[in-house]
Motif scaffolding. Structure first.
Motif, PDB file in Angstrom:
ATOM      1  N   UNK A  27       0.828  -1.204   0.000  1.00 51.95           N
ATOM      2  CA  UNK A  27       0.000   0.000   0.000  1.00 51.95           C
ATOM      3  C   UNK A  27       0.864   1.255   0.000  1.00 51.95           C
ATOM      4  N   UNK A  29       1.997   4.484   1.698  1.00 50.23           N
ATOM      5  CA  UNK A  29       2.053   4.840   3.124  1.00 50.23           C
ATOM      6  C   UNK A  29       0.703   5.444   3.516  1.00 50.23           C
ATOM      7  N   UNK A  30       0.099   4.899   4.564  1.00 48.52           N
ATOM      8  CA  UNK A  30      -1.273   5.289   4.893  1.00 48.52           C
ATOM      9  C   UNK A  30      -1.408   6.766   5.254  1.00 48.52           C
ATOM     10  N   UNK A  31      -0.334   7.345   5.700  1.00 48.33           N
ATOM     11  CA  UNK A  31      -0.371   8.791   5.988  1.00 48.33           C
ATOM     12  C   UNK A  31      -0.696   9.554   4.694  1.00 48.33           C
ATOM     13  N   UNK A  32      -0.273   8.987   3.576  1.00 46.72           N
ATOM     14  CA  UNK A  32      -0.512   9.616   2.274  1.00 46.72           C
ATOM     15  C   UNK A  32      -1.621   8.893   1.504  1.00 46.72           C
ATOM     16  N   UNK A  33      -2.475   8.182   2.231  1.00 50.80           N
ATOM     17  CA  UNK A  33      -3.507   7.373   1.565  1.00 50.80           C
ATOM     18  C   UNK A  33      -4.315   8.232   0.599  1.00 50.80           C
ATOM     19  N   UNK A  34      -4.575   7.646  -0.551  1.00 50.29           N
ATOM     20  CA  UNK A  34      -5.211   8.415  -1.617  1.00 50.29           C
ATOM     21  C   UNK A  34      -6.709   8.175  -1.709  1.00 50.29           C
ATOM     22  N   UNK A  35      -7.199   7.144  -1.036  1.00 47.03           N
ATOM     23  CA  UNK A  35      -8.617   6.825  -1.137  1.00 47.03           C
ATOM     24  C   UNK A  35      -8.846   5.626  -2.028  1.00 47.03           C
ATOM     25  N   UNK A  39      -4.435   3.315  -4.589  1.00 49.01           N
ATOM     26  CA  UNK A  39      -3.932   3.057  -3.228  1.00 49.01           C
ATOM     27  C   UNK A  39      -2.715   2.142  -3.184  1.00 49.01           C
ATOM     28  N   UNK A 343       6.212  17.439   1.611  1.00 50.85           N
ATOM     29  CA  UNK A 343       5.241  18.522   1.684  1.00 50.85           C
ATOM     30  C   UNK A 343       5.610  19.521   2.770  1.00 50.85           C
ATOM     31  N   UNK A 361      -1.045  11.683  -7.319  1.00 49.70           N
ATOM     32  CA  UNK A 361      -1.342  11.299  -5.931  1.00 49.70           C
ATOM     33  C   UNK A 361      -0.216  10.464  -5.330  1.00 49.70           C
ATOM     34  N   UNK A 364       7.081  10.594  -4.817  1.00 47.43           N
ATOM     35  CA  UNK A 364       8.241  10.374  -3.957  1.00 47.43           C
ATOM     36  C   UNK A 364       8.365   8.876  -3.653  1.00 47.43           C
ATOM     37  N   UNK A 365       8.584   8.494  -2.414  1.00 48.54           N
ATOM     38  CA  UNK A 365       8.774   7.064  -2.142  1.00 48.54           C
ATOM     39  C   UNK A 365       7.492   6.255  -2.326  1.00 48.54           C
ATOM     40  N   UNK A 366       6.371   6.939  -2.421  1.00 49.91           N
ATOM     41  CA  UNK A 366       5.102   6.232  -2.638  1.00 49.91           C
ATOM     42  C   UNK A 366       4.749   6.103  -4.114  1.00 49.91           C
TER      43      UNK A 366
ATOM     44  N   UNK B 122      -8.112   3.509   2.853  1.00 50.31           N
ATOM     45  CA  UNK B 122      -8.918   3.999   1.733  1.00 50.31           C
ATOM     46  C   UNK B 122     -10.204   4.649   2.224  1.00 50.31           C
ATOM     47  N   UNK B 125      -9.484   7.999   3.984  1.00 55.22           N
ATOM     48  CA  UNK B 125      -9.105   9.054   3.030  1.00 55.22           C
ATOM     49  C   UNK B 125     -10.329   9.579   2.292  1.00 55.22           C
ATOM     50  N   UNK B 126     -11.225   8.679   1.896  1.00 55.87           N
ATOM     51  CA  UNK B 126     -12.434   9.119   1.191  1.00 55.87           C
ATOM     52  C   UNK B 126     -13.378   9.860   2.135  1.00 55.87           C
ATOM     53  N   UNK B 129     -12.483  13.481   2.874  1.00 53.32           N
ATOM     54  CA  UNK B 129     -12.764  14.419   1.771  1.00 53.32           C
ATOM     55  C   UNK B 129     -14.147  15.049   1.929  1.00 53.32           C
ATOM     56  N   UNK B 364      -5.134   8.227  10.671  1.00 54.06           N
ATOM     57  CA  UNK B 364      -5.051   7.728   9.302  1.00 54.06           C
ATOM     58  C   UNK B 364      -4.250   6.439   9.202  1.00 54.06           C
TER      59      UNK B 364
END
Lengths: 445, 532
Positions: A27, A29-35, A39, A343, A361, A364-366, B122, B125-126, B129, B364
């Motif tokens: 995945x 990194x969950x800190x940067x989770x995209x939804x 993912x 960031x 989204x 970098x490392x993700x 997931x 994150x959603x 928003x 998160x």
């Protein structure tokens, strides 16, 4: 010279055995989770879905190889080589756990080659090309430098050598031309690498470590003979090979190799900061930046470890982990005026004027691999195509049609895939944009 | 064995690409050698015979019908965080649900509908928003939303929002024989907004860790409540090991306090709960602070081992509380709650400590995986929900018991567990964390198993607290007469009714754990000696 130390699968048995399957390797990194969208960062698991194709699945398979419970069947080779060796699993694992899944994968391939099962036929063909013609394409070695403009201000007593790489020498020659243009403008004493042969990356990444080592020795000998101590690359794969794999195969620390490796973006930023380089011509483009895996999370300095594990797996001497966090991610972003991979860390140089850049989204490392790495483009072109399309979907998602990268293989992969799929996406190397901004030349991008 | 004929039948449902019985593919699903090192995994762990990856509810249903018709056991897996998601017999069908990746947020009705392959990262994150959130569980944001809701879904934020299983609304449940059942408002319509429906509420039947441990069919789609939160941005900072979210400090803040005594700490927690403020509160074990500050595993153990007497004093006489306040509706709310918190702190002579307004593990990203980092093996010995006073009482007793099993358990200098309040103070929660060396001697590993499987559960009986989580650790938690044979008998009756051939996640939670105790001589002997 000690060689092939710590390159046995058994050297990473601890890492495979005590993986507890948290999937941090797969995945973002969950800190940067995209939804819901984008993912994942493991191309293999994303595409193939079966756990066997995941880093944690391969860990468990490797244990069975070590204890003789499995052999290298066609399916196992498919699992092993349908992997971009992109390093996503390695940095992901080291967020919460200190295992080396990246090295499990590398030594697993070495084991396959030692067992005469690997690499895949397409890889063998590439290796033969390198052995016979010193380049992965099997093209005439004599034409390696044919792209060099007569106007290039090469020095007879260079401080640094431009290691051009196979792709840039024969295919994406405009990157090579842009790079020497930047070097000229930077007023550094440089020349092309003498008697350059393939860095050996295509060999190392598929497990042919002995062949790769031969390439390393040839290139290092040429470097020593030249008297220069700095290598400049515009290719992410060459960069990582010189910086990481050569010391790895020779069981040395990167800083013990006696040379320094710089990506052209690092030198450019340095020269912009000291005022030598002035990107003044506007390059009006809306772009996003794609991190090449080999310039990014795979390029931490190599740190050999020879030790033992005691109680609780504690290491003696203490193992220094390569966390994939010191690759070249900031400099390309500075050039593009992006607020860097971290960031909140503002740019400290003016970016190339006219560029409007936006991050995807996953960054970098993700980042997500372009799909070419790890020998996949040679052996499994359909897998490369799918991954590249997936990455281009991500650019599309932010409304961008131009992907800038810093690796000719990423550029090739995106452009080829876009052309095949008739997608309005194109990829441009960052050197070309910088060169155009420095000189106003370089044609239409 | 799964015959070629049955394989073909399954293949016709999911397609050739999404089924395999190749040993290399099956090895990827092994639950052996997975860093858990539990007696259960060691004794029962197997590779499955076949793995299938269905694409949707209907395919899952068809697969289960084939399995049921042919008397084949099957085990579902979505994100594979626990060994119970692995096969426990070598003729088992593994149903990998990771292709079920639908996620729809209904912001207006404050809920989200997810498929089995969706993880918390997931969903969160959603949700964020839309100015909504869920409580990422202690297990981490890499765990599946559906299985975690079924297990029970515990988080530090449970103080404010309750257990995840209470947030379940409409869902699609495939019974052990393959029949699709829709619960809540989905039973009579297409909108899953409501958990209640016509007839008996069957949601309790599908419980995971505190119920059937994934052995009463498969839930393929679930709607869960989302909860409103401020719509301020959490800024992600730094990368990987050092990544965290920076709180919008005018709306969300940490508060750490050192309390003068254990009783002051407990009263502090109760007073905060009575004041009905806060988003979370928990005691911070000293080991966590060393963990957070260590530069490597070796550094941790080096520092943790230094000056044991001083460390014991530090562990048993330092009482740190951590609060999370959120201005859900306004800055004013945060200001008000902060004032109340500070007044209560002053009343209990608690000292306000400095803390960074960043988070890497609650909002998160759950980082419980770090517990494995310490030694390579980890297990929680119990999760207790009872009055806070009883949690503390059990913590004291567990500390004494654990001392008898240390080593092989890692030295914790008499730590009495970590506890927190749940449900705005309605109940307390205690958890005891345990690490050990997975490469320890067989004798020591057996000693560790006795602690987990026999001595720990018996202590729960002796102390007489209410708990229902420990059944995943030991069958004694269910079968011990002190806990009521009625529950075990009743549970079996339900299983018999829905799954008479015990095909769903075989051999089923009760019997699989019995096998562990009775089939393991050291545990059987310990049971005879320790259990009354």
């Amino acid at each position: 010279m000690k060689q092939r130390q710590n390159l046995k699968l058994e050297d990473y048995k601890w890492d495979a055995e005590w993986c507890m399957g948290c999937r941090g390797c797969t995945w973002v990194d969950h800190i940067y989770a995209t939804g819901i969208q984008f993912p994942n960062k493991c191309p293999s698991l994303y595409r193939e879905k079966f756990d066997a194709y995941s880093p944690f699945g391969k860990n468990k398979i490797s244990l069975k190889i070590m204890d003789g419970g499995l052999t290298f069947t066609p399916r196992l080779l498919d699992i092993l080589y349908k992997c971009n060796m992109c390093g996503a699993c390695d940095v992901g694992c080291k967020r919460n756990l200190d295992f080396d899944p990246g090295m499990v994968l590398e030594t697993f391939r070495i084991r396959a080659v030692d067992a005469k099962a690997g690499p895949m036929p397409a890889h063998k063909a590439v290796n033969e090309n390198i052995k016979k013609k010193n380049n992965r394409y099997g093209l005439p070695h004599g034409k390696r430098k044919a792209w060099l403009p007569k106007s290039a201000k090469v020095s007879k007593k260079p401080d640094m050598l431009y290691f051009v790489g196979c792709n840039t020498s024969y295919k994406n020659k405009e990157i090579a031309k842009a790079t020497v243009g930047i070097l000229d403008k930077a007023k550094v004493k440089y020349n092309l690498f003498p008697q350059e042969v393939c860095c050996g990356h295509p060999m190392y990444d598929v497990g042919c470590v002995d062949d790769a080592l031969k390439q390393a020795k040839k290139n290092i000998a040429a470097l020593k003979k030249s008297g220069a101590d700095t290598i400049i690359t515009s290719c992410a794969e060459c960069y990582k090979t010189w910086k990481v794999d050569y010391p790895k195969m020779m069981d040395k620390r990167t800083d013990e190799m006696g040379y320094k490796v710089l990506h052209i973006t690092q030198l450019a930023v340095e020269k912009i900061k000291d005022g030598t380089l002035k990107p003044k011509h506007k390059v009006p483009m809306r772009v996003t930046y794609h991190d090449p895996c080999n310039l990014n999370r795979r390029s931490d300095d190599w740190i050999p470890w020879h030790g033992t594990r005691g109680k609780y797996g504690c290491t003696e001497p203490i193992k220094e982990y390569r966390r994939g966090v010191s690759g070249v991610t900031t400099e390309p972003r500075l050039l593009l005026g992006l607020p860097t991979g971290i960031p909140g860390f503002p740019p400290d140089i003016p970016g190339i004027p006219g560029i409007e850049a936006k991050e995807m989204r996953r960054m970098d490392v993700n980042t997500m691999c372009c799909g070419a790495g790890g020998g996949v483009a040679d052996a499994f072109p359909e897998f490369t195509r799918d991954t590249a399309n997936h990455r281009m979907d991500e650019a599309d998602d932010i409304g961008i049609e131009t992907i800038v990268s810093a690796c000719p293989y990423c550029i090739d992969t995106f452009n080829k895939t876009a052309k095949e799929g008739e997608r309005p996406v194109r990829a441009v190397d960052i050197t070309q944009i910088l060169y155009k901004s420095l000189t106003g030349k370089g044609g239409s991008l | 064995m799964i015959s070629e004929e049955i394989y073909k039948e399954l293949e016709s449902i999911v397609g050739e690409k999404w089924i395999s019985n190749e040993p290399e593919m099956l090895q990827g699903y092994t639950n052996i050698d997975r860093g858990w090192d539990s007696a259960e995994a060691r004794m029962l762990g197997q590779n499955p015979a076949v793995v299938v990856l269905p694409a949707n509810t209907e395919e899952v249903s068809e697969v289960i019908k084939v399995a049921s018709r042919n008397n084949i056991g099957y085990t579902p897996v979505s994100t594979y965080f626990t060994p119970s998601a692995g096969a426990t017999s070598d003729d088992c069908l593994q149903v990998d649900l990771k292709r079920l990746t639908t996620l729809e947020v209904d912001a207006r009705n404050q809920n989200a509908t997810v498929g089995s392959g969706i993880v918390y990262a997931q969903l969160q994150a959603e949700a964020l928003k839309h100015g909504l959130y869920t409580a990422v569980p202690g297990g981490g944001s890499q765990v599946g939303v559906i299985p975690n809701h079924l297990c029970w879904g515990f988080s530090p934020l449970t103080y404010r929002v309750g257990m995840a299983n209470r947030r379940i609304l409409g869902l699609e449940w495939i019974l052990p024989d393959g029949e699709i059942v829709r619960l809540g408002s989905l039973a009579t319509g297409s909108n899953p907004f409501m958990g209640e429906g016509i007839g008996p509420d069957l949601r309790g039947l599908i419980r995971g860790s505190i119920g059937w441990n994934g052995s009463l069919g498969i839930v393929t789609k679930m709607t869960t409540k989302l909860l409103p939160i401020h719509n301020q941005k959490f800024n992600p900072l730094r990368i990987m090991k050092y990544s965290f979210l920076h709180f919008p400090e005018h709306r969300q803040r940490w508060y750490n306090f050192t309390c003068p005594s254990k009783s002051a700490m407990v009263e502090f927690m109760l007073d905060v709960a009575h004041a009905e403020i806060g988003a979370a509160m928990t005691r911070v074990p000293i080991a966590w602070r060393y963990l957070a500050k260590s530069t490597s595993k070796e550094d941790y153990w080096d520092k943790w081992a230094q000056d044991p007497d001083q460390k014991r004093k530090e562990v048993t006489e330092t009482y740190i509380l951590r609060f999370l306040l959120i201005g859900y509706t306004s800055e004013k709310q945060l200001e008000y709650e902060e004032k109340v918190l500070m007044k209560i702190a002053a009343k209990h002579k608690a000292e306000h400590r400095r803390t960074r307004q960043v988070d890497g593990s609650w909002m998160q990203s759950g980082d419980s995986v770090t517990m494995w980092w310490l030694t390579g093996a980890f297990m929680t010995v119990t999760g207790l929900i009872d009055a806070l006073d009883n949690c503390i009482k059990l913590g004291e007793e567990f500390a004494k018991l654990k001392a008898q099993y240390t080593p092989p358990l890692m030295e914790d200098y008499g730590d009495e567990g970590w506890y927190q309040m749940n449900d705005m103070g309605h109940s307390g929660y205690l958890e005891f964390l345990n690490d050990w060396d997975p490469l320890d001697s067989k004798q020591n590993l057996e000693k560790k198993d006795i602690y987990f499987q026999v001595a720990g559960p018996q202590l729960l009986v002796d102390v007489g607290v209410h708990h229902f989580f420990a059944q995943i650790v030991s069958p004694l938690s269910i079968d011990n007469p002190e806990f009521g044979p009625y529950y075990g008998d009743f549970a079996r009756k339900i299983k018999d009714a829905f799954d008479p051939n015990y095909l769903s996640n075989p051999p089923g939670f009760l019997d699989s754990l019995d096998e562990v105790i009775d089939g393991y001589p050291a545990l059987k002997k310990a049971k005879a000696k320790i259990c009354k």
